[in-house]
Structures are given as structure tokens and as C-alpha cells.
Design an enzyme around this catalytic site. Structure first.
Site, short mmCIF file in Angstrom:
data_model
loop_
_atom_site.label_atom_id
_atom_site.label_comp_id
_atom_site.label_asym_id
_atom_site.label_seq_id
_atom_site.Cartn_x
_atom_site.Cartn_y
_atom_site.Cartn_z
CG ASP A 1 -1.70 -9.61 -2.31
OD1 ASP A 1 -2.04 -10.78 -2.06
OD2 ASP A 1 -2.02 -9.04 -3.36
CG ASN B 1 -6.39 -1.79 -11.26
OD1 ASN B 1 -5.80 -2.87 -11.22
ND2 ASN B 1 -6.62 -1.07 -10.18
CG HIS C 1 -4.15 -5.02 -9.01
ND1 HIS C 1 -5.35 -4.56 -8.53
CD2 HIS C 1 -4.19 -6.36 -8.86
CE1 HIS C 1 -6.08 -5.57 -8.11
NE2 HIS C 1 -5.40 -6.68 -8.31
CD GLU D 1 -5.09 -1.37 -6.66
OE1 GLU D 1 -5.02 -1.76 -7.84
OE2 GLU D 1 -6.11 -1.50 -5.97
#
Ligand code: GLP
Length: 266
Positions: free
Chosen positions: A67, A136, A138, A143
């Protein structure tokens, strides 16, 4: 999934570096998927150390990042391109053309995303993908509520991720709000996955990924569908796992304070 639990974060780096180095030694021209963030840094530095001591050749690899932030100027020190130049290209002796990063400063982001997918395919696909995990759940920047079959695309960062990553910037407001990220479907096509996590702050996400339902609210849980994934965890990151989760001694490592867990895929 195979889960290996080792005592400390240093052990995570060494154990995962052993896995990656074995694969590189067998296939020096392989395609390696590289995560950013703090979790894999120990692996990268351990591999660089082995290169310096002359026991590992890294210059034939091709690397693909997961990313990149949208909105940072090219060359920005907090961009993932800059991170990979610092932690991989230079210390591994790799030509910068061999470290590919999504081109998130282009105006035509959708085209850049599609071309990144094509580049990965043209390289023959990812042989081994190194992953971290967000608090979280990811992976990459997929996400919660990302499609489990998503491809490389523009995505928004959650407030939680921007807060988590504020430590790399001058403050939370400086963290970009968008990114270009490989999708979960893209990541699942890697032939082998090594996910590393350290520290208690990752424990809930790790537990959801390993023992929870496969659900878009914990994107890493999609790895339950991957046939060749190993998680290398320190004891703090593994502390949310309930007893009996495929933990057994690793052959050859003994049980006197050494790593415990299932034997990783070789
Ligand atoms: C980052 C990256 C992920 C990384 C995760 C965890 O923002 N996009 O690839 O795995 O979040 O980061 P860290 O390893 O710093 O905890």
C-alpha cells in the site's frame, strides 16, 4: 493457519526471518510481498544482517509493497516508498526498480491501481507475502468492512488507523485520509503468507483473525481461507487466543523456554 508463539518481539523477527530466508535461499529470484509499519522491521534488519555477513543474497528479489498513502509528495519521508527505500532497497542491495510501490501520487488513481495488479501478475504473482496487522484487524490498508474479495483500489483510512499511525507523523491531522492498497483478494493470491504481530495492543485483532468468524469487520480473518499462512506472534500478541489453538512444540526447538506453536509451513 499455523500459529507459532515465541517469547519476545526479537524472537518473532528471528523466527520469521528464518522462514523468509529459507525461501529466498531456495529461490533467490522470488517475488516477495513486503508490508510496512513497525511490525516487520525486525525481519528486514535481520535479513540485511545476514546479507552483510555474506550468508544471504537478496539482490535478485523483486518486492511489491502492499500500500501507499495518497496525498504525500513523492519522496515524503513518511511515504511507504521512502520506508522501503530505507529498510529494504538500500540495506538489501536491491535496485530501486525492484521495489514496487503503488503510485499513489498519480492523478489517475484507479488506473494506477489496475496497473499495479497487472504488474504483480506480470511478475508471476507474489511467492511470499509478509504481513503485519492493524489494531482493528486490517491487513495492508484493508480496513474493516472491506470486501473480502477486493482488489487494489483507493480506500479510506479509519480514525483508529490514523490515530495509530500518528506516531510516524507530526500529529494525527498530518496522517493522510486515503491510500492505494492491495485488496484482500489480491493478498489471498500470494502463495505463502507470513503474518507477524507483537505486543498486547494487537492481541484482540489477532484473536479475531484466528478464532473469530471470517468477517469483513476483521479483514485479517480472511486468511482463514488461505492454504499456507503462518502467524508468528510474541506471547503478548497471542494472549487473546483461547487455549488449545493449534499450539504444540516446534520440532527441534525443545520446550524449555523455546518457541511453542504449530510447525510452520515450510
Ligand atoms: C499499517 C500498514 C499495514 C501494517 C499495519 C500495522 O498502517 N498499512 O501494512 O501492517 O498498519 O502497523 P504496525 O506494524 O506499525 O503496527
Amino acid at each position: 493457519m499455523d500459529v507459532v508463539v515465541v517469547p519476545t518481539a526479537v524472537d518473532v523477527a528471528t523466527y520469521a526471518a528464518d522462514l523468509v530466508a529459507a525461501r529466498i535461499a531456495a529461490e533467490p529470484g522470488m517475488v516477495l510481498g513486503v508490508a510496512t509499519g513497525s511490525s516487520p522491521v525486525g525481519i528486514y534488519r535481520e535479513l540485511a544482517r545476514r546479507r552483510t555477513e555474506g550468508t544471504l543474497e537478496l539482490s535478485h528479489l523483486t518486492c511489491f509493497a502492499l500500500d501507499e498513502y495518497v496525498g504525500l509528495a513523492p519522496g515524503h519521508p513518511r511515504s511507504y516508498a521512502a520506508y522501503l527505500d530505507r529498510e529494504i532497497a538500500r540495506p538489501w542491495g536491491l535496485a530501486s526498480s525492484r521495489v514496487r510501490v503503488p503510485e499513489a501520487s498519480r492523478p489517475d488513481l484507479e488506473v494506477a491501481a489496475a496497473e499495479y495488479e497487472q504488474e504483480i501478475a506480470a511478475a508471476g504473482g507474489i511467492d511470499l507475502q509478509i504481513l503485519g496487522i492493524g489494531t482493528n484487524g486490517h491487513i495492508g490498508f484493508n480496513e474493516p468492512i472491506s470486501s473480502l474479495s477486493s482488489r487494489t483500489r483507493v480506500a479510506a483510512l479509519t480514525a483508529q488507523t490514523r490515530t495509530d499511525n500518528a506516531r510516524f507523523f507530526d500529529g494525527p491531522d498530518d496522517v493522510p485520509t486515503r491510500c492505494l492498497t492491495q485488496g484482500l483478494g489480491t493478498i489471498l493470491e500470494a502463495r505463502q503468507v507470513v503474518l507477524v504481530a507483537q505486543g498486547e495492543r494487537k492481541a484482540a485483532a489477532v484473536a479475531a483473525a484466528v478464532e473469530g468468524p471470517v468477517a469483513a469487520r476483521c479483514p485479517a480473518s480472511v486468511l482463514q481461507f488461505h492454504p499456507r499462512t503462518v502467524l508468528v506472534l510474541d506471547e503478548a500478541a497471542a494472549s487473546g487466543l483461547t487455549s488449545g489453538t493449534c499450539l504444540r512444540p516446534v520440532p527441534g526447538r525443545g520446550d524449555g523456554g523455546g518457541p511453542r506453536g504449530s510447525a510452520p509451513a515450510s
